[in-house]
Design a protein around this motif. Sequence first.
Motif, PDB file in Angstrom:
ATOM      1  N   THR A  63       0.831  -1.207   0.000  1.00 61.97           N
ATOM      2  CA  THR A  63       0.000   0.000   0.000  1.00 61.97           C
ATOM      3  C   THR A  63       0.869   1.262   0.000  1.00 61.97           C
ATOM      4  O   THR A  63       0.476   2.290  -0.574  1.00 61.97           O
ATOM      5  CB  THR A  63      -0.954   0.035   1.207  1.00 61.97           C
ATOM      6  OG1 THR A  63      -0.222  -0.230   2.409  1.00 61.97           O
ATOM      7  CG2 THR A  63      -2.073  -0.964   1.050  1.00 61.97           C
ATOM      8  N   CYS A  64       2.036   1.197   0.636  1.00 66.02           N
ATOM      9  CA  CYS A  64       2.969   2.329   0.568  1.00 66.02           C
ATOM     10  C   CYS A  64       3.412   2.554  -0.879  1.00 66.02           C
ATOM     11  O   CYS A  64       3.494   3.694  -1.350  1.00 66.02           O
ATOM     12  CB  CYS A  64       4.192   2.071   1.449  1.00 66.02           C
ATOM     13  SG  CYS A  64       3.892   2.184   3.219  1.00 66.02           S
ATOM     14  N   ILE A  65       3.700   1.468  -1.570  1.00 66.24           N
ATOM     15  CA  ILE A  65       4.149   1.571  -2.961  1.00 66.24           C
ATOM     16  C   ILE A  65       3.000   2.034  -3.862  1.00 66.24           C
ATOM     17  O   ILE A  65       3.203   2.822  -4.800  1.00 66.24           O
ATOM     18  CB  ILE A  65       4.713   0.213  -3.431  1.00 66.24           C
ATOM     19  CG1 ILE A  65       5.942  -0.147  -2.584  1.00 66.24           C
ATOM     20  CG2 ILE A  65       5.073   0.248  -4.902  1.00 66.24           C
ATOM     21  CD1 ILE A  65       6.456  -1.549  -2.785  1.00 66.24           C
ATOM     22  N   ILE A  66       1.771   1.579  -3.580  1.00 62.63           N
ATOM     23  CA  ILE A  66       0.601   2.051  -4.333  1.00 62.63           C
ATOM     24  C   ILE A  66       0.402   3.550  -4.108  1.00 62.63           C
ATOM     25  O   ILE A  66       0.110   4.306  -5.043  1.00 62.63           O
ATOM     26  CB  ILE A  66      -0.664   1.270  -3.910  1.00 62.63           C
ATOM     27  CG1 ILE A  66      -0.569  -0.181  -4.373  1.00 62.63           C
ATOM     28  CG2 ILE A  66      -1.921   1.926  -4.490  1.00 62.63           C
ATOM     29  CD1 ILE A  66      -1.662  -1.076  -3.817  1.00 62.63           C
ATOM     30  N   ALA A  67       0.589   3.985  -2.859  1.00 60.59           N
ATOM     31  CA  ALA A  67       0.432   5.399  -2.533  1.00 60.59           C
ATOM     32  C   ALA A  67       1.439   6.256  -3.291  1.00 60.59           C
ATOM     33  O   ALA A  67       1.102   7.318  -3.834  1.00 60.59           O
ATOM     34  CB  ALA A  67       0.573   5.616  -1.026  1.00 60.59           C
ATOM     35  N   ILE A  68       2.696   5.790  -3.332  1.00 60.88           N
ATOM     36  CA  ILE A  68       3.727   6.566  -4.028  1.00 60.88           C
ATOM     37  C   ILE A  68       3.455   6.611  -5.530  1.00 60.88           C
ATOM     38  O   ILE A  68       3.676   7.630  -6.194  1.00 60.88           O
ATOM     39  CB  ILE A  68       5.138   5.975  -3.749  1.00 60.88           C
ATOM     40  CG1 ILE A  68       6.209   6.887  -4.327  1.00 60.88           C
ATOM     41  CG2 ILE A  68       5.319   4.621  -4.334  1.00 60.88           C
ATOM     42  CD1 ILE A  68       7.613   6.390  -4.072  1.00 60.88           C
ATOM     43  N   THR A  69       2.949   5.506  -6.089  1.00 58.91           N
ATOM     44  CA  THR A  69       2.620   5.474  -7.522  1.00 58.91           C
ATOM     45  C   THR A  69       1.499   6.454  -7.829  1.00 58.91           C
ATOM     46  O   THR A  69       1.541   7.206  -8.822  1.00 58.91           O
ATOM     47  CB  THR A  69       2.209   4.053  -7.938  1.00 58.91           C
ATOM     48  OG1 THR A  69       3.255   3.141  -7.603  1.00 58.91           O
ATOM     49  CG2 THR A  69       1.952   3.975  -9.431  1.00 58.91           C
ATOM     50  N   THR A  70       0.464   6.469  -6.964  1.00 57.25           N
ATOM     51  CA  THR A  70      -0.647   7.411  -7.127  1.00 57.25           C
ATOM     52  C   THR A  70      -0.156   8.848  -7.064  1.00 57.25           C
ATOM     53  O   THR A  70      -0.555   9.701  -7.863  1.00 57.25           O
ATOM     54  CB  THR A  70      -1.702   7.176  -6.020  1.00 57.25           C
ATOM     55  OG1 THR A  70      -2.127   5.812  -6.051  1.00 57.25           O
ATOM     56  CG2 THR A  70      -2.903   8.089  -6.205  1.00 57.25           C
ATOM     57  N   PHE A  71       0.729   9.106  -6.120  1.00 56.32           N
ATOM     58  CA  PHE A  71       1.292  10.440  -5.946  1.00 56.32           C
ATOM     59  C   PHE A  71       2.034  10.903  -7.197  1.00 56.32           C
ATOM     60  O   PHE A  71       1.845  12.022  -7.686  1.00 56.32           O
ATOM     61  CB  PHE A  71       2.225  10.407  -4.730  1.00 56.32           C
ATOM     62  CG  PHE A  71       2.687  11.762  -4.272  1.00 56.32           C
ATOM     63  CD1 PHE A  71       1.811  12.833  -4.220  1.00 56.32           C
ATOM     64  CD2 PHE A  71       4.000  11.966  -3.876  1.00 56.32           C
ATOM     65  CE1 PHE A  71       2.231  14.085  -3.781  1.00 56.32           C
ATOM     66  CE2 PHE A  71       4.433  13.206  -3.435  1.00 56.32           C
ATOM     67  CZ  PHE A  71       3.548  14.265  -3.388  1.00 56.32           C
TER      68      PHE A  71
END
Length: 412
Positions: free
Chosen positions: A180-188
């Motif tokens: 989810t951290c990696i998903i968040a950074i991708t979204t950002f």
Amino acid sequence: MQRYFNSYIDNFKGFSREIWVLTLITYINRTGAMVMPFLTKYLHEEFFFSFNEIGWMMACIGLGSLTGSWIGGKLTDKIGYYTIMLSSLFLTGFGIIALMFLYDFVELCVGLFLITAIADMYKPAMYVAVSNFTNDQNRTRALTLIRLAVNLGIVSGPIIAGMLIQKDNYDLLFWIDGLTCIIAITTFMLLIDESKIYKARKTILRKKENKTLIQKSNIYDKNFVLFLFASFITAFLFFQLFTTIPLYNTEKLKLSEIEIGLLLSLNGIIIFLFEMPLIGFLETKKYKDTKIILSGSVFMTLGFFCLLISKSITIMALSIFLITIGQILLFSFSNTFAFNRAIKGHEGKYMALYTMSFSVAQITSPKVGFTVIENFNYFSNWLLMALVGIIGISMYYILDKNIKTENKFKIQ
């Protein structure tokens, strides 16, 4: 009811696209934060660590939070919040996944310290990011929106985690938390336009206006130091809500698990239903931040005075209601006060110190509370917290008077 609903929706209007993106990634990140709420259970049941050893590990988490907040604030001022937020989310994602492969006591202590330090670099950077995409009219509401995303994530994350733990699948917690951290950074990265980020930060005018001020350290800002101590005290009280109070409900009031769950959810329900409308209303009234913060400290302290006579679930609910109102008034406007107090170009450092006051409170509040309960009783702990609350009220009162005097000198 329709009028309230329309008014409620109106409070979510007027934000830039970037604020909604920051809210989304904050929610994704907090929903995925499944490891920490069950970490003590995981360490005790899976690795049979003693409570003393687990206590040391929790201390490492606290030290990591302090270190990360400070470093994050310093680096935010030097290289910008965009880089810090991306780096923090990216490294935290892989770090949490790597944590599941640590087994030794020393390895886990070091690992938890490093992961928490990296993760908490995100906080001051995020505060500065929000402030850069807002103005004086909607900044407090925007910070409140972020806090709402955090609260929703904190509620939904553990529910999912509890379902996974029932199937004895701790490993999946680490994978989901990290991913989810990696998903968040991708979204950002996909939704935030990096070209907008440094538009105000690097202007020549700002540098000229603050050329002499930037040389001053925030330790010379006596009112900000007073604000930090007062923030520590109110955060110290607030963390009792999730540490000693649930235990009191079980041991002394003999409440069922459902009743305890409903009481704890009362905090989140009040925040979800009333925080944004209340903040929106107060912003339109143009009240001073220090006045609102002072009122919040009064509400929170009254909540602990209620605990002195708490013999039923009704009084306990009243106590949580007062503490929650205090939380809304305090934390929403404290964020704004800290940022507005910051020297331009040094916002990261100021927000880091503000965040660190909460980190210190998170470490000391449970320790002091449980020590008092173990050596004396619950009544003594509530009395201590009420007295500490009065000290906090006094500090905020002095701060309000100081700011009023300071503003008079500025006008002259």
